[in-house]
Design an enzyme around this catalytic site. Structure first.
Site, PDB file in Angstrom:
ATOM      1  N   ILE A 120      27.044 108.245 166.653  1.00 39.54           N
ATOM      2  CA  ILE A 120      26.625 107.321 165.857  1.00 39.54           C
ATOM      3  C   ILE A 120      27.675 106.239 165.761  1.00 39.54           C
ATOM      4  CG2 ILE A 120      26.068 106.650 163.541  1.00 39.54           C
ATOM      5  CD1 ILE A 120      24.362 109.179 163.294  1.00 39.54           C
TER       6      ILE A 120
ATOM      7  N   ASP B  14      39.470 108.811 165.450  1.00 38.05           N
ATOM      8  CA  ASP B  14      38.640 110.076 165.640  1.00 38.05           C
ATOM      9  C   ASP B  14      39.727 111.029 166.316  1.00 38.05           C
ATOM     10  OD1 ASP B  14      37.153 112.096 166.901  1.00 38.05           O
ATOM     11  OD2 ASP B  14      35.433 110.741 166.555  1.00 38.05           O
TER      12      ASP B  14
ATOM     13  N   ARG C 107      28.104 111.318 155.156  1.00 43.04           N
ATOM     14  CA  ARG C 107      27.610 112.420 154.401  1.00 43.04           C
ATOM     15  C   ARG C 107      28.355 111.986 153.137  1.00 43.04           C
ATOM     16  NH1 ARG C 107      23.956 113.389 156.455  1.00 43.04           N
ATOM     17  NH2 ARG C 107      23.107 115.388 157.187  1.00 43.04           N
TER      18      ARG C 107
ATOM     19  N   ASP D  52      24.660 105.404 151.753  1.00 42.35           N
ATOM     20  CA  ASP D  52      23.225 105.800 151.935  1.00 42.35           C
ATOM     21  C   ASP D  52      23.262 107.265 151.467  1.00 42.35           C
ATOM     22  OD1 ASP D  52      20.526 105.778 152.949  1.00 42.35           O
ATOM     23  OD2 ASP D  52      21.325 106.809 155.007  1.00 42.35           O
TER      24      ASP D  52
ATOM     25  N   GLU E 295      22.297 114.824 145.960  1.00 39.92           N
ATOM     26  CA  GLU E 295      21.061 114.009 146.163  1.00 39.92           C
ATOM     27  C   GLU E 295      19.870 114.679 145.555  1.00 39.92           C
ATOM     28  OE1 GLU E 295      20.931 113.045 150.470  1.00 39.92           O
ATOM     29  OE2 GLU E 295      23.008 112.011 150.397  1.00 39.92           O
TER      30      GLU E 295
ATOM     31  N   HIS F  84      19.291 107.990 151.338  1.00 44.41           N
ATOM     32  CA  HIS F  84      19.440 108.774 152.471  1.00 44.41           C
ATOM     33  C   HIS F  84      18.334 108.450 153.435  1.00 44.41           C
ATOM     34  CE1 HIS F  84      21.388 112.581 154.125  1.00 44.41           C
ATOM     35  NE2 HIS F  84      20.844 111.966 155.139  1.00 44.41           N
TER      36      HIS F  84
ATOM     37  N   GLY G 122      19.061 106.548 156.693  1.00 42.89           N
ATOM     38  CA  GLY G 122      19.563 106.297 157.979  1.00 42.89           C
ATOM     39  C   GLY G 122      18.689 106.750 158.929  1.00 42.89           C
TER      40      GLY G 122
HETATM   41  P1  NAD Z   1      28.944 113.354 166.103  1.00 46.09           P
HETATM   42  O1  NAD Z   1      29.156 114.866 165.930  1.00 46.09           O
HETATM   43  O2  NAD Z   1      28.108 112.911 167.520  1.00 46.09           O
HETATM   44  O3  NAD Z   1      30.089 112.567 165.833  1.00 46.09           O
HETATM   45  C1  NAD Z   1      30.947 112.800 164.753  1.00 46.09           C
HETATM   46  C2  NAD Z   1      32.406 112.281 165.220  1.00 46.09           C
HETATM   47  O4  NAD Z   1      33.259 112.465 163.996  1.00 46.09           O
HETATM   48  C3  NAD Z   1      32.977 113.281 166.353  1.00 46.09           C
HETATM   49  O5  NAD Z   1      33.291 112.507 167.308  1.00 46.09           O
HETATM   50  C4  NAD Z   1      34.011 113.900 165.642  1.00 46.09           C
HETATM   51  O6  NAD Z   1      35.262 113.973 166.512  1.00 46.09           O
HETATM   52  C5  NAD Z   1      34.504 113.043 164.454  1.00 46.09           C
HETATM   53  N1  NAD Z   1      35.329 113.435 163.682  1.00 46.09           N
HETATM   54  C6  NAD Z   1      35.407 114.857 163.137  1.00 46.09           C
HETATM   55  N2  NAD Z   1      36.259 115.163 162.074  1.00 46.09           N
HETATM   56  C7  NAD Z   1      36.814 113.954 161.962  1.00 46.09           C
HETATM   57  C8  NAD Z   1      37.605 113.295 161.070  1.00 46.09           C
HETATM   58  N3  NAD Z   1      38.506 114.032 160.261  1.00 46.09           N
HETATM   59  N4  NAD Z   1      38.196 111.838 161.010  1.00 46.09           N
HETATM   60  C9  NAD Z   1      37.578 111.131 161.864  1.00 46.09           C
HETATM   61  N5  NAD Z   1      36.681 111.496 162.869  1.00 46.09           N
HETATM   62  C10 NAD Z   1      36.079 112.656 162.795  1.00 46.09           C
HETATM   63  O7  NAD Z   1      27.950 112.983 164.871  1.00 46.09           O
HETATM   64  P2  NAD Z   1      26.764 111.765 164.772  1.00 46.09           P
HETATM   65  O8  NAD Z   1      25.574 112.250 165.254  1.00 46.09           O
HETATM   66  O9  NAD Z   1      27.530 110.510 165.293  1.00 46.09           O
HETATM   67  O10 NAD Z   1      26.656 111.930 163.142  1.00 46.09           O
HETATM   68  C11 NAD Z   1      27.947 111.305 162.282  1.00 46.09           C
HETATM   69  C12 NAD Z   1      27.601 111.501 160.683  1.00 46.09           C
HETATM   70  O11 NAD Z   1      26.202 110.837 160.398  1.00 46.09           O
HETATM   71  C13 NAD Z   1      27.290 112.951 160.524  1.00 46.09           C
HETATM   72  O12 NAD Z   1      27.937 113.049 159.165  1.00 46.09           O
HETATM   73  C14 NAD Z   1      25.928 113.213 160.325  1.00 46.09           C
HETATM   74  O13 NAD Z   1      25.645 114.077 159.267  1.00 46.09           O
HETATM   75  C15 NAD Z   1      25.533 111.641 159.529  1.00 46.09           C
HETATM   76  N6  NAD Z   1      24.149 111.340 159.870  1.00 46.09           N
HETATM   77  C16 NAD Z   1      23.736 110.507 158.703  1.00 46.09           C
HETATM   78  C17 NAD Z   1      22.362 110.376 158.841  1.00 46.09           C
HETATM   79  C18 NAD Z   1      21.714 109.530 157.689  1.00 46.09           C
HETATM   80  O14 NAD Z   1      20.444 109.585 157.572  1.00 46.09           O
HETATM   81  N7  NAD Z   1      22.496 108.806 156.810  1.00 46.09           N
HETATM   82  C19 NAD Z   1      21.587 110.741 159.813  1.00 46.09           C
HETATM   83  C20 NAD Z   1      22.190 111.318 161.051  1.00 46.09           C
HETATM   84  C21 NAD Z   1      23.393 111.549 160.935  1.00 46.09           C
END
Ligand code: NAD
Length: 320
Positions: A154, A175, A232, A256, A261, A278, A280
């Site tokens: 994302i 990251d 989150r 979001d 929640e 929520h 997204g």
């Molecule tokens: P992903 O696993 O592809 O990416 C997450 C990234 O965060 C990874 O590259 C990881 O290395 C990095 N990371 C881990 N620890 C970290 C830290 N301490 N500091 C900085 N970066 C760190 O996941 P994604 O699919 O990109 O999802 C990202 C977030 O979005 C997750 O929290 C997921 O739950 C959330 N999400 C929210 C919705 C919504 O509806 N709002 C929907 C889908 C996902």
């Protein structure tokens, strides 16, 4: 007959065929009241279930202790912070999820929040519904430095989208596990918060990221900057954010996701805090894809085939 408990609200509405194919293979208990399951709801309903199809509702140690037959949790979504993973592993419960499905929709939504925040769209909308003609002064993307925390599926897409619509914007990312992303400069978390005009969070919630964005870090942000969280709740200390928004040190925030929640906390009192429920990944396209993917993997599990999207470390032997 196998029992599948569906706690995920609305499962099957976007992909009715996915639900029908499960109905042919198992006894389903659906979430007909469309109510977010509490721990008590789970404990009452899960004891005979072999498979659970879940959203973001909390699947705690106590819930798993009351589920002696549970062999698979199928998460309609990405984050698994709602599951007690230690207990699931102890009980050899497999987990499947839909990691790629929302990776276009959440970046789009993030961009919508950023634009809304910096142009004052929601504020003007609320005023006009009260018949008040109010014209807040906005900002432009091109004058901003962006800070993206978490450059996975994302976060990296958010970077691409910002660059596509605002090629002059500078973008930082932080990251610990990603070294290079095109169009963005890697820097420390501290520098990112200190120098960005908009900070957007895209990292998972876990023990090391819980309350990562605390009062100390928020205080280092630039006067008049913005914070966006579509990752989150729990990563931001909500009380600290309330304090800093009240002082107007930040110009605004958009959230979001929340620690608890549905959210009804004190951030709802602040005009400079844009709040969404929520949303997204709540697009018809993503819901349909997630429901189909979950149903496909549940059927794989039932029929003894390998899971297509197992969570790393949670791929135990199936039912056969
Ligand atoms: P992903 O696993 O592809 O990416 C997450 C990234 O965060 C990874 O590259 C990881 O290395 C990095 N990371 C881990 N620890 C970290 C830290 N301490 N500091 C900085 N970066 C760190 O996941 P994604 O699919 O990109 O999802 C990202 C977030 O979005 C997750 O929290 C997921 O739950 C959330 N999400 C929210 C919705 C919504 O509806 N709002 C929907 C889908 C996902």
């Amino acid at each position: 007959m196998l029992n599948i408990l569906i706690s995920n609200i609305g499962f099957g509405e976007a992909a009715p065929d996915a639900l029908k194919s499960l109905q042919k293979n198992a006894q389903l208990t659906e979430n007909k009241e469309k109510k977010r399951f509490s721990e008590e709801d789970f404990i009452e309903k899960i004891k005979d279930s072999h498979i659970l199809i879940a959203g973001t509702e909390k699947i705690t140690k106590s819930v798993l202790e009351q589920a002696p037959h549970l062999k698979l949790i199928a998460r309609v979504g990405v984050g698994v912070d709602n599951i007690d993973l230690e207990e699931a592993k102890k009980n050899a419960v497999s987990i499947t999820y839909t990691p790629d499905a929302p990776s276009e929709s959440v970046p789009e939504f993030t961009l919508a929040l950023i634009l809304n925040l910096i142009k004052g769209i929601s504020i003007s909308d609320h005023k006009l519904h009260e018949k008040i003609w109010y014209r807040p002064m906005g900002r432009m993307l091109s004058s901003f430095k962006f800070g993206i925390v978490g450059a996975g599926k994302i976060g990296s897409k958010v970077i691409q989208m910002i660059k596509a619509i605002s090629p002059l914007s500078d973008i930082f990312f932080y990251d610990p596990y990603v070294t290079h992303i095109s169009n963005a400069t890697k820097c420390s978390l501290e520098r990112l918060f200190r120098e960005s005009d908009v900070v957007s969070l895209h990292l998972p919630l876990n023990a090391s990221t819980k309350s990562l964005v605390d009062l100390n870090l928020l205080k280092t942000m630039k006067q008049g900057s913005y914070l966006v969280n579509t990752s989150r709740g729990g990563i931001i200390d909500e009380n600290a954010l309330y304090q800093i928004l009240q002082t107007k040190h930040l110009a605004g925030a958009a959230l979001d996701v929340f620690e608890i929640e549905p959210y009804n906390g004190n951030l709802t009192e602040l005009e400079n805090c844009l709040l969404t429920s929520h949303l997204g990944s709540m697009t018809h396209e993503v819901r349909k894809l997630m429901e189909n993917q979950v149903s496909e993997d549940v059927l794989n599990f039932i029929q003894g085939r390998p899971l297509r999207r197992p969570l790393n470390g949670f791929n135990f032997v199936g039912l056969k």
